[in-house]
Design an enzyme around this catalytic site. Structure first.
Site, short mmCIF file in Angstrom:
data_model
loop_
_atom_site.label_atom_id
_atom_site.label_comp_id
_atom_site.label_asym_id
_atom_site.label_seq_id
_atom_site.Cartn_x
_atom_site.Cartn_y
_atom_site.Cartn_z
N SER A 21 4.87 1.01 -5.63
CA SER A 21 3.63 1.79 -5.52
C SER A 21 2.69 1.48 -6.68
CB SER A 21 3.95 3.28 -5.48
OG SER A 21 4.70 3.62 -4.34
N HIS A 47 -1.16 7.61 -8.26
CA HIS A 47 0.07 7.60 -7.48
C HIS A 47 0.40 8.99 -6.94
CE1 HIS A 47 4.59 7.85 -7.30
NE2 HIS A 47 4.41 6.77 -6.58
#
Length: 226
Positions: A21, A47
């Site tokens: 990610s 995130h």
């Protein structure tokens, strides 16, 4: 280089997802104006809610990251939050590694009674209680929900000499949220990290603190790597 262990996900699968990610965020952002020690904090905030606006909206006092790391690495620092949600979201094991304790007083009976009696918010009285208990000096303070809490922190710094090590000011909302963060960013006495404008929230405070804890663990390892 030794990898972080305390401040990483507990499973290999979890670590892989998180690192992938971060790689996606780095690739999609491509360019930013943050210093190397600031970017991991902004990236973890992106995130937390997949909002790339925080690349730009997040603002740092020049000494913010170093002040936060110094407080964490000293060990035993208090973390004072405006709401319980932040304390619940923080990793207990990561806090324990640095001897940190999280505090919030928003639902305490005396806080509620004083808020009613003085026609203020519970968040204001919670910050005053933290100050009375001597918790603010040298602490990391995280405000993610209540602009009035951040405004009160500014007042306590200016008028009553409170000296947190770092204020992470990220209240979300439409009434006084942007203004409270601008007030915080106007201070020179205490380092701060803020999100400009209306956006913010408790999850972002948690993300910022977890990023700082990760940076602190990496700093801990540096002597062993020399």
């Amino acid at each position: 280089m030794t990898a972080n262990t305390v401040t990483e996900q507990l499973t290999a699968a979890g670590r892989a997802i998180e690192h992938d990610s971060f790689a996606v965020i780095d690739a999609e952002v491509a360019r930013h104006d943050y210093r190397p020690e600031q970017w991991p904090i902004v990236r973890r905030m992106i995130h937390a809610n997949a909002d790339f606006d925080f690349n730009g909206l997040t603002d740092f006092h020049p000494a913010a990251v170093e002040a936060g790391l110094a407080a964490i690495l000293r060990g035993g620092a208090a973390f004072v939050a405006d709401v319980e949600m932040i304390c619940v979201g923080l990793s207990a094991s990561r806090l324990a590694h640095f001897g940190m304790h999280a505090h919030q007083f928003i639902s305490d009976a005396d806080v509620i009674e004083l808020a009613k009696a003085e026609n203020t918010t519970r968040a204001v009285q919670a910050m005053r209680k933290a100050h009375r208990q001597g918790l603010l000096d040298g602490a990391l303070v995280g405000i993610g929900n209540a602009p009035t809490a951040l405004i009160e922190i500014v007042r306590l710094i200016r008028e009553e000499g409170a000296r947190p090590a770092l204020v992470v000011g990220m209240p979300v909302g439409f009434v006084s949220a942007a203004e409270s963060k601008d007030l915080m960013a106007g201070l020179t006495e205490v380092p701060w990290i803020v999100i400009r404008g209306r956006k913010g929230g408790s999850t972002l405070v948690v993300a910022a603190l977890h990023a700082l804890l990760g940076l602190a663990e990496a700093r801990q390892q540096q002597p062993a790597q020399a």
